[in-house]
Every structure is written in structure tokens, then in C-alpha cells.
Design a protein around this motif. Structure first.
Motif, PDB file in Angstrom:
ATOM      1  N   PRO A 146       0.801  -1.227   0.000  1.00  0.00           N
ATOM      2  CA  PRO A 146       0.000   0.000   0.000  1.00  0.00           C
ATOM      3  C   PRO A 146       0.833   1.275   0.000  1.00  0.00           C
ATOM      4  N   TYR A 147       2.131   1.162   0.286  1.00  0.00           N
ATOM      5  CA  TYR A 147       3.004   2.328   0.323  1.00  0.00           C
ATOM      6  C   TYR A 147       3.908   2.396  -0.918  1.00  0.00           C
ATOM      7  N   TYR A 148       3.584   1.588  -1.915  1.00  0.00           N
ATOM      8  CA  TYR A 148       4.355   1.601  -3.154  1.00  0.00           C
ATOM      9  C   TYR A 148       4.270   2.995  -3.777  1.00  0.00           C
ATOM     10  N   PRO A 149       5.388   3.592  -4.182  1.00  0.00           N
ATOM     11  CA  PRO A 149       5.357   4.959  -4.714  1.00  0.00           C
ATOM     12  C   PRO A 149       4.549   5.062  -6.007  1.00  0.00           C
ATOM     13  N   VAL A 150       3.826   6.159  -6.122  1.00  0.00           N
ATOM     14  CA  VAL A 150       3.033   6.439  -7.320  1.00  0.00           C
ATOM     15  C   VAL A 150       3.535   7.750  -7.909  1.00  0.00           C
TER      16      VAL A 150
END
Length: 246
Positions: A146-150
Motif C-alpha cells: 500500500p506504500y508503493y510509490p506512485v
């Protein structure tokens, strides 16, 4: 019984009645309306509204039709968990549901990128969905963090397929907000159309399975999700091969 269009039209309280019936199928036949209302934690008025949305004039007519439905289920599908799945496949055969599948397949076909998003058990299924779609000829990736960079710009025009049983997972909703800012189309596979994630999505495919949470996690079946993902993958393959979708 329990057509897709009917279940989709239920509000939150009426869904409680539906889920209770799905979890206590044989028992419901012997219950009075007040007992069903108490077991579902709703009022008898809600039960009557539920019956009306199922095409019945009252609770007595509902029980008669429900008994007939249970008797029609094949002998090999007498266990309650099998009945629940049989009911899902019955709903999934509807024209409306298949139109939604076609819409999702078309979105994916024209998308520059396809990302499957989920955490926990849904993250594992998201990984399967990405691999299955890639096997069909449309490259996809998955995110289970859920904290994967976008990063800005990278996902512009992508289709995000988000998987969430509850549709209320905070980390997933926060990730979706980032994708929405970059003009991504959001497709969700979730258990209820009334959930927050469903309302954040452009297209929502719902399967309405009884929630089965235990001390260490969620045992709600993912069979309908796998079925939906595979149907989408095959429809995308047909589009890629210029084969008319039946």
C-alpha cells in the motif's frame, strides 16, 4: 433466485439479511420473520423490504420460493458453501453482469498500463490476476504494497484493478486517491457496491459472498474473484485477437 440485479439493489441493512440467509440456509426455512430479523440485527420491516426486492409479496411467499430454490440445487451441491457459489454463478450468468465484464475488458484493452492492486489475501489474488492477464496477451503488473510509490506521470491513462473484500481498507483507499489524481480509470472487485472503494471506482464488479472473518484473518471465499479475473482475461484475449465476444 437472488438474481444479480436484485442483490445489487439491496441497501446495507438488506444485505445483512441476505448474508445471514446465505450463512444459515436450511435454518432460515424454520425461522419466523422476527427470528430472522433478530439474527440479522435488523427490523422486521427491513426483512419485508428484502422479500419485496426478491420479488415476493411477503415473508411467507419468500420462504416458499426459497424452499423451492434449495430443492432445485443439484444433490452434489447440498453443502451450504457450495450453494453459495452456485448462487453466485447463477447471478454471474446475467446479461447485466456480462455487460460489466465487457466494459472492463474494453477499458483494459485500450489502456496504456494495467495495474492490479490489493493487500493481504487480495494482494495474492491481484498477483494472479496480473499474471493471468499477461498470459492473455495484455501485459499487466501488480502492487501488493500500500506504500508503493506512485510517481506523477508514470501511471497516466492506466487502468487500476483494485481487489478488496470489504471495500473499506484504509491503505488501499489512500493508494487509490493517488491514482485518481493521475487520471487513472478505477475498476474494483469487491463484495458490496455500497462500500467506499466501490464508490471511488468507475466500474464496480460485486460478488456478494457471506463474510467469514476469524481471529487470525479473513476466510471469505475468493473463488468468485478468480472467476471474474479469468473471465476478464479471456474477453481481453478475444479483443486482442479480433474475435467477437459472445
Amino acid at each position: 433466485m437472488f438474481k444479480y440485479e436484485q442483490v445489487k439493489d439491496l441497501n446495507d441493512l438488506e444485505l445483512e439479511v441476505y448474508n445471514y440467509i446465505m450463512r444459515h440456509q436450511e435454518k432460515v426455512l424454520e425461522m419466523k420473520i422476527r427470528e430472522l430479523a433478530e439474527g440479522s440485527h435488523v427490523s422486521t420491516t427491513t426483512v419485508l423490504r428484502f422479500c419485496k426486492k426478491m420479488g415476493c409479496n411477503g415473508y411467507s411467499e419468500f420462504k416458499v420460493k426459497y424452499k423451492m430454490y434449495l430443492n432445485e440445487v443439484p444433490n452434489q451441491a447440498k453443502k451450504e458453501d457450495i450453494r453459495v457459489l452456485v448462487n453466485f454463478f447463477y447471478r454471474a450468468d446475467s446479461e447485466e453482469f456480462n455487460k460489466q465484464l465487457d466494459e472492463v475488458a474494453s477499458l483494459i484493452y485500450y489502456a496504456s498500463k494495467v495495474i492490479f492492486l490489493g493487500i493481504g489475501s487480495s494482494g495474492i489474488v491481484a498477483k494472479y490476476g496480473a499474471r493471468y492477464l499477461t498470459n492473455s496477451g495484455k501485459v499487466a503488473q501488480y502492487i501488493d504494497d500500500p506504500y508503493y510509490p506512485v510517481p506523477a506521470g508514470f501511471y497516466d491513462g492506466a487502468v487500476i484493478v483494485v481487489l478488496s473484500v470489504s471495500g473499506e481498507t484504509g491503505q488501499v483507499m489512500e493508494q487509490l486517491r493517488r491514482f485518481i489524481r493521475f487520471n487513472c480509470a478505477i475498476v474494483c472487485l469487491t463484495n458490496s457496491e455500497t462500500s467506499t472503494i466501490a464508490k471511488m471506482s468507475d466500474v464496480c464488479l460485486t460478488y456478494y459472498m457471506p463474510i467469514d472473518r476469524v481471529q487470525y484473518g479473513d476466510l471469505t471465499t475468493q473463488v468468485p474473484v478468480i472467476f471474474i479475473l479469468e473471465k476478464i482475461g479471456k474477453k481481453v484475449q478475444h479483443l486482442l485477437q479480433d474475435i467477437e465476444i459472445v
